[in-house]
Design a protein around this motif. Structure first.
Motif, PDB file in Angstrom:
ATOM      1  N   PRO A   1       0.826  -1.215   0.000  1.00  0.00           N
ATOM      2  CA  PRO A   1       0.000   0.000   0.000  1.00  0.00           C
ATOM      3  C   PRO A   1       0.859   1.264   0.000  1.00  0.00           C
ATOM      4  CG  PRO A   1      -0.041  -1.061   2.164  1.00  0.00           C
ATOM      5  CD  PRO A   1       0.626  -2.018   1.229  1.00  0.00           C
ATOM      6  N   GLN A   2       0.457   2.230  -0.802  1.00  0.00           N
ATOM      7  CA  GLN A   2       1.141   3.519  -0.891  1.00  0.00           C
ATOM      8  C   GLN A   2       0.129   4.593  -0.526  1.00  0.00           C
ATOM      9  OE1 GLN A   2       4.453   3.318  -1.614  1.00  0.00           O
ATOM     10  NE2 GLN A   2       4.179   1.111  -1.825  1.00  0.00           N
ATOM     11  N   GLY A   3      -0.010   4.832   0.761  1.00  0.00           N
ATOM     12  CA  GLY A   3      -1.086   5.687   1.245  1.00  0.00           C
ATOM     13  C   GLY A   3      -0.676   7.084   1.615  1.00  0.00           C
ATOM     14  N   THR A   4       0.551   7.508   1.270  1.00  0.00           N
ATOM     15  CA  THR A   4       0.985   8.839   1.682  1.00  0.00           C
ATOM     16  C   THR A   4       1.397   9.718   0.506  1.00  0.00           C
ATOM     17  OG1 THR A   4       1.803   7.892   3.759  1.00  0.00           O
ATOM     18  CG2 THR A   4       2.535  10.096   3.214  1.00  0.00           C
ATOM     19  N   LEU A   5       2.379   9.308  -0.270  1.00  0.00           N
ATOM     20  CA  LEU A   5       3.036  10.236  -1.181  1.00  0.00           C
ATOM     21  C   LEU A   5       2.502  10.241  -2.599  1.00  0.00           C
ATOM     22  CD1 LEU A   5       6.788   9.786  -0.154  1.00  0.00           C
ATOM     23  CD2 LEU A   5       5.230  11.636   0.461  1.00  0.00           C
ATOM     24  N   PHE A   6       1.987   9.104  -3.113  1.00  0.00           N
ATOM     25  CA  PHE A   6       1.816   8.997  -4.554  1.00  0.00           C
ATOM     26  C   PHE A   6       0.378   9.181  -4.997  1.00  0.00           C
ATOM     27  CE2 PHE A   6       5.934   7.002  -4.128  1.00  0.00           C
ATOM     28  CZ  PHE A   6       6.625   7.623  -5.168  1.00  0.00           C
ATOM     29  N   GLY A   7       0.179  10.284  -5.745  1.00  0.00           N
ATOM     30  CA  GLY A   7      -1.070  10.503  -6.460  1.00  0.00           C
ATOM     31  C   GLY A   7      -2.281  10.146  -5.640  1.00  0.00           C
ATOM     32  N   ARG A   8      -3.177   9.357  -6.208  1.00  0.00           N
ATOM     33  CA  ARG A   8      -4.297   8.823  -5.454  1.00  0.00           C
ATOM     34  C   ARG A   8      -3.849   7.552  -4.751  1.00  0.00           C
ATOM     35  NH1 ARG A   8      -8.768   7.322  -7.913  1.00  0.00           N
ATOM     36  NH2 ARG A   8      -9.916   7.944  -6.072  1.00  0.00           N
ATOM     37  N   ASN A   9      -4.527   7.221  -3.675  1.00  0.00           N
ATOM     38  CA  ASN A   9      -4.122   6.068  -2.886  1.00  0.00           C
ATOM     39  C   ASN A   9      -4.151   4.789  -3.709  1.00  0.00           C
ATOM     40  OD1 ASN A   9      -3.593   6.979  -0.133  1.00  0.00           O
ATOM     41  ND2 ASN A   9      -5.700   7.717  -0.210  1.00  0.00           N
TER      42      ASN A   9
END
Length: 823
Positions: A156-164
């Motif tokens: 999961p990439q929930g901070t920096l990139f585009g939409r979650n």
């Protein structure tokens, strides 16, 4: 040959440009494709230093506390990567299925992805080019050429990139114009299936502060599916016809400011793919409508960076995308069934704005804050024509000969703010925290699924030509029957009314600890949460018998938005929580590199998509939320410089990915699906099946790849480089039902094996590169899928057919490639 010293000097120049542009680049003290001579000792060799921006700061991949795999353009070329699906086998836990109707890769990382390629939802693995988010899965089909690097982030990439993104992120970084030197290159490939591919680039420094770069790529080949006797004449399915061109400019008037701008055009005019009974190079299908695809994407991307004297950098990242598609796809399987469908007019428009402020990388407390805005608008007319098909097992004529799916205004608006910081507690110990707050709004205005008892077209026109008498979606109250019970002779009716306008908000976060165990070994532990926005699906029907009024329509729309009553025409967001422990280290005097990630991820309301056919003959993608799912796994990546001239690369992934709670219906067989999975029966819920304990799709328990290449120096100073790669996967399931073998006599159908399963397989690729001692060119011969292994990538569209059919990975392909460069 290029010596390590000159290569390293060039690398520092490229790093400087990358940091100014906010892009990533792979840098090598000794590049894979530019090895030192065979006479050098093994002690002088070292693993290349790869730079990435997975944390939105330029770091080496070994110092990046994330599960990320990165490639530069040379590594992509070595693996024969032209499109995203060519990366399968080179990235741990990456699996890609191919959609037929829209020729779209469906990406899965660690068992998380989506088979919904429509405008109603988002992919679970987010796709970015130069920091610009691509909301539609079709954007991932673009050609990968003239890149500084490609990064695949898992988890999961929930901070920096585009939409979650709950599954991961794919970041492509195009090569930026260089201010200080001219360069150009070209590449030509010829192969079987009449493949002809060309790539070329030229970099022009116009002044000391302005440079432009122009790159283009074309890739064409014939189809791989032969026409069965009696088929219509036309192009074979599986043909490739891709073209792309990119123009970019970099203006850097001083050390504090730079502006990057690029325009890219991509076209896909191939046929798309079609399921067949057999794979490999032995494929055949009965075709009544040859494939037709006309897909165009125009993209504008920009980035402005201003570096204040205080060390703070302010950046703006903007993007605009406009795409359109027309297509025809064969849906027939025998002369007594005739059906086809495709996009009559499918358009997509998206805009992104992102502001980002961060301090300098050398600060003890690194911080970054940002604002992200994204909006997309989609308009879709998708038709399925199926005349003369018996209905309900042949007892009555099908009342629905033409289905047209009209979504004139489906869209999304997303706003989010984010912040992340890293504090260097000591020289060897760091702690990072990050938060992101997201608000998403989706809508469908005027969306209708319309069924017709006749096909309205001019008899002299071929079926893939323009229609005559297309229905007006704005005239629903007058020109169409409100349901199938109130039709006049020859009249079309509205099957579902899809208007809805849900919204969601969520705060996600990340916490991470990093410890430099030694100068060459880092350990990290992280806790992260992910969120993927809810998706729209088809709405309610009018069940009345009287005149259809505005009040009736308003009542249906209200029901489509009534979550409390369970009538809502949307599916809830999916959320996940991941704990990961990682190791990244260099050993044996930096000749051995090893990365490891041990993780557990828990999902709530995991979004699951399947294809169903309703009682009116409508063909729908239906979505649901599985209750819970858990994925435990281990991933390894290794690179070892063997002796003076060998290099061994390997990846391994173990996944234990299963549904914990999932009560649903079998999308193809309903309650009869228990015949495949007896343990799914629940006496308390006779109309539902319990898929708890079943494996997630595209998530093999064990997969690995291993490649070896060796440099030989000839007596004239030239080098040859043979390379072989093998990849292995245990069995893969394609449907949450985990159907194995169809029983003998089930529904009067014959026995069939592996309806939703690809058994364990091994695949091999090989290549041989020749490079002269002088001159900037090389010649390569290659063969992919050496043994012509038939490997399923997904189930066919109708797995309830008497003979199951499948989407397949590429058959054996071979060819030669010539590269030449100028500087």
């Amino acid at each position: 040959m290029i010596q390590p010293g000159s290569k390293l000097k060039q690398s520092y120049i490229l790093i400087s440009a990358a940091m100014l542009c906010g892009a990533s680049i792979n840098v090598s003290a000794q590049s894979t494709s530019e090895q030192t001579t065979a006479s050098q000792s093994s002690e002088s060799r070292a693993i290349e230093v790869i730079q990435v921006t997975a944390t939105k700061r330029v770091t080496t991949i070994r110092e990046t506390p994330l599960a990320v795999t990165a490639f530069d353009q040379n590594a992509l070329d070595d693996n024969h990567v032209m499109q995203l699906d060519d990366l399968q086998g080179a990235v741990p836990s990456l699996h890609i299925a191919q959609n037929g109707t829209q020729n779209t890769p469906m990406v899965y990382l660690r068992g998380i992805g989506s088979s919904d390629q429509t405008e109603s939802g988002d992919p679970a693995v987010a796709f970015h080019v130069d920091g610009v988010y691509s909301a539609r899965s079709q954007g991932a089909s673009a050609l990968m050429f003239d890149l500084e690097g490609a990064e695949i982030l898992r988890g999961p990439q929930g901070t920096l990139f585009g939409r979650n993104a709950t599954g991961g992120v794919v970041n492509l970084h195009t090569a930026k114009p260089k201010l200080d030197y001219f360069e150009a290159n070209a590449e030509f490939t010829l192969g079987n299936y009449d493949r002809r591919a060309t790539r070329a680039m030229v970099n022009l420094p116009l002044t000391d502060t302005l440079a432009i770069r122009v790159a283009a790529a074309v890739d064409k080949s014939d189809g791989v599916v032969d026409m069965a006797p009696g088929s219509a004449m036309g192009r074979k399915y599986g043909s490739t016809d891709l073209a792309a061109a990119r123009f970019s400019a970099l203006w850097q008037p001083n050390d504090n400011f730079d502006w990057f701008l690029s325009y890219e055009n991509f076209t896909d005019q191939g046929t798309g793919h079609i399921p067949t009974v057999t794979g490999g190079s032995d494929r055949e299908a009965y075709i009544q409508e040859p494939g037709f695809n006309d897909f165009v994407i125009d993209s504008l991307r920009t980035r402005l960076n201003y570096n204040f004297d205080s060390g703070i950098t302010l950046s703006y990242i903007g993007g605009y995308t406009d795409s359109s598609r027309e297509s025809v796809w064969e849906r027939s399987w025998s002369p007594d069934k005739y059906e086809w469908g495709g996009c009559v007019e499918c358009t997509h428009e998206a805009t992104q704005h992102e502001l980002q402020i961060k301090n300098e990388d050398s600060a003890r407390l690194q911080w970054m804050v940002g604002y992200f805005y994204f909006k997309e608008n989609n308009a879709t007319i998708f038709d399925i024509v199926h005349p003369d098909v018996d209905y309900e097992g042949g007892s009555t004529p099908n009342p629905n000969l033409w289905s047209t799916y009209r979504q004139p205004d489906r869209g999304l608006k997303s706003n989010s703010i984010y912040a992340q910081s890293t504090y260097k507690v000591t020289d060897v110990f760091r702690v990072s925290l990050g938060l992101r707050y997201t608000e998403d709004e989706r809508w469908d205005i005027g969306g209708r699924n319309i069924m017709c008892p006749d096909v309205k077209r001019t008899e002299n026109l071929p079926l893939n030509s323009d229609y005559v008498g297309l229905l007006d979606p704005d005239n629903l109250l007058n020109g169409l029957a409100p349901n199938k019970f109130l039709v006049q002779p020859g009249q079309c009716w509205v099957d579902t009314y899809n208007d809805t306008s849900p919204s969601w908000d969520k705060t996600t976060g990340m916490a991470r600890l990093e410890w430099d165990f030694s100068p060459t070994v880092m350990l990290y532990g992280s806790y992260a949460t992910g969120f993927k926005s809810g998706t729209i699906q088809d709405g309610g029907r009018y069940t009345g018998t009287g005149p259809f009024t505005q009040a009736d329509l308003d009542a249906i729309i209200a029901a489509n938005n009534n979550e409390a009553a369970g009538t809502h025409a949307y599916v809830a967001p999916e959320e996940n929580t991941s704990i990961e422990l990682g190791l990244k280290g260099a050993f044996l005097d930096n000749t051995l590199q090893l990365f490891a990630a041990l993780f557990t991820t828990e999902y709530t309301d995991l979004q699951v998509t399947s294809n169903v056919t309703t009682e009116t003959g409508a063909d729908l993608l239906r979505k649901t939320n599985a209750g819970k799912a858990t994925i435990n796994g281990l991933e390894l990546e290794a690179k070892w410089l063997v002796g003076a001239n060998g290099e061994l690369n390997g990846t391994m992934a173990y996944l234990d990915a299963k549904y914990d709670e999932f009560l649903t219906t079998d999308s193809s067989y309903g309650a009869d699906g228990i015949a495949f999975n007896p343990s799914a029966g629940n006496p308390n819920l006779p109309n539902l099946l319990d898929f708890s304990g079943n494996h997630l799709v595209q998530a093999p328990e064990f997969s690995m790849s291993l490649s070896y290449e060796h440099f030989f120096e000839l007596s004239n100073g030239a080098t040859v480089r043979p390379r072989i790669r093998g990849s292995y996967s245990s069995e893969i399931w394609f449907d949450p039902a985990n159907r194995g073998d169809r029983p003998e006599g089930f529904r009067n159908l014959p026995y069939a094996a592996d309806i939703d399963r690809q058994d364990a397989y091994t695949k091999f690729d090989a290549s041989l590169v020749y490079q002269p001692s002088a001159g900037s060119w090389s010649l390569e011969a290659f063969v992919n899928n050496l043994t012509d292994k038939a490997i399923k990538s997904d189930q066919g569209r109708w797995n309830s057919n008497p003979v199951p059919n499948y989407m397949w990975q590429s058959p054996r392909t071979f060819g030669v490639r010539v590269k030449v460069s100028f500087d």
